[in-house]
Scaffold this active site. Structure first.
Site, PDB file in Angstrom:
ATOM      1  N   MET B  13       0.839  -1.198   0.000  1.00 29.16           N
ATOM      2  CA  MET B  13       0.000   0.000   0.000  1.00 29.16           C
ATOM      3  C   MET B  13       0.874   1.247   0.000  1.00 29.16           C
ATOM      4  SD  MET B  13      -3.130  -1.316   0.576  1.00 29.16           S
ATOM      5  CE  MET B  13      -4.109  -0.109   1.428  1.00 29.16           C
ATOM      6  N   CYS B  14       0.272   2.346  -0.395  1.00 30.75           N
ATOM      7  CA  CYS B  14       0.936   3.647  -0.361  1.00 30.75           C
ATOM      8  C   CYS B  14       1.473   3.913   1.041  1.00 30.75           C
ATOM      9  CB  CYS B  14      -0.051   4.748  -0.747  1.00 30.75           C
ATOM     10  SG  CYS B  14       0.569   6.405  -0.475  1.00 30.75           S
TER      11      CYS B  14
END
Lengths: 134, 75
Positions: B13-14
């Site tokens: 994920m970011c």
């Protein structure tokens, strides 16, 4: 000069712990110079071995959120801090807050610099992006 | 597209794909092409923005369902 990004963190809850590291690590990965100034209750986030909790009543659900983040492959606070150090993110502890909260330099994670407001504002005045996390 | 290396950031994920991308690019030589695989929706705009900011060239971008494939030429 590299683009500079400055943040002030004034709260010590889980969300306020993660946000500056997510932003800071991203900015550093984009080649920006990152400075994070921890003041008031934000200061405790720089203490060795800290495990930040969600704010207020939500603190009871911190474990659930940490587990969910693990499932989603989001690094935990400790890993994010380590990553930030590797990326060259600069961490500062507010000198007044340290006296106010009785925090000693030896309580803080390695590499933290104790700073007054003027020096930080001097950095922030030449910054392209500034955010307040509090 | 021809590539010199691949970074598989699927499942991350970011901001992890960007953090790993920045690290990986440092290992490559100027002119080499890196393929980046990601499935975080944020990556769709994050990777081009990262290229724009750092000066590495985005030479290809594809979407296959939930998978994003980027080709980046190292500056």
């Amino acid at each position: 000069m590299a683009d500079r990004f400055c943040m002030v963190v004034s709260e010590g809850s889980f969300d306020k712990a993660m946000m500056p590291l997510i932003m800071g690590n991203t900015a550093a990965s984009m080649g920006m110079e990152v400075h994070v100034f921890y003041t008031f209750f934000g200061l405790k986030l720089l203490k060795k071995g800290i495990r930040p909790k969600l704010p207020g009543m939500w603190r009871l659900f911190t474990g659930m959120m940490v587990k969910k983040m693990m499932k989603l492959n989001v690094p935990n606070y400790e890993e994010m801090l380590k990553q930030a150090k590797e990326l060259g993110v600069n961490f500062y502890a507010c000198s007044t807050s340290m006296s106010l909260l009785g925090v000693k330099q030896s309580d803080l994670i390695e590499g933290t610099k104790v700073l007054g407001a003027s020096k930080f504002l001097d950095l922030a005045a030449d910054s392209k992006v500034t955010l307040f996390i509090g | 597209m021809e590539k010199d290396a691949t970074l598989d950031a699927r499942g991350l994920m970011c901001p992890m794909p960007i953090v790993q991308l920045a690290k990986k690019v440092k290992e490559l030589k100027s002119g080499q092409v890196l393929e980046l695989l990601a499935d975080d929706v944020g990556a769709r705009d994050d990777v081009p923005a990262w290229c724009n900011r750092t000066g590495h060239a985005m030479v290809g971008q594809e979407e296959e369902g939930k998978l994003f494939r980027f080709y980046i030429r190292v500056k």
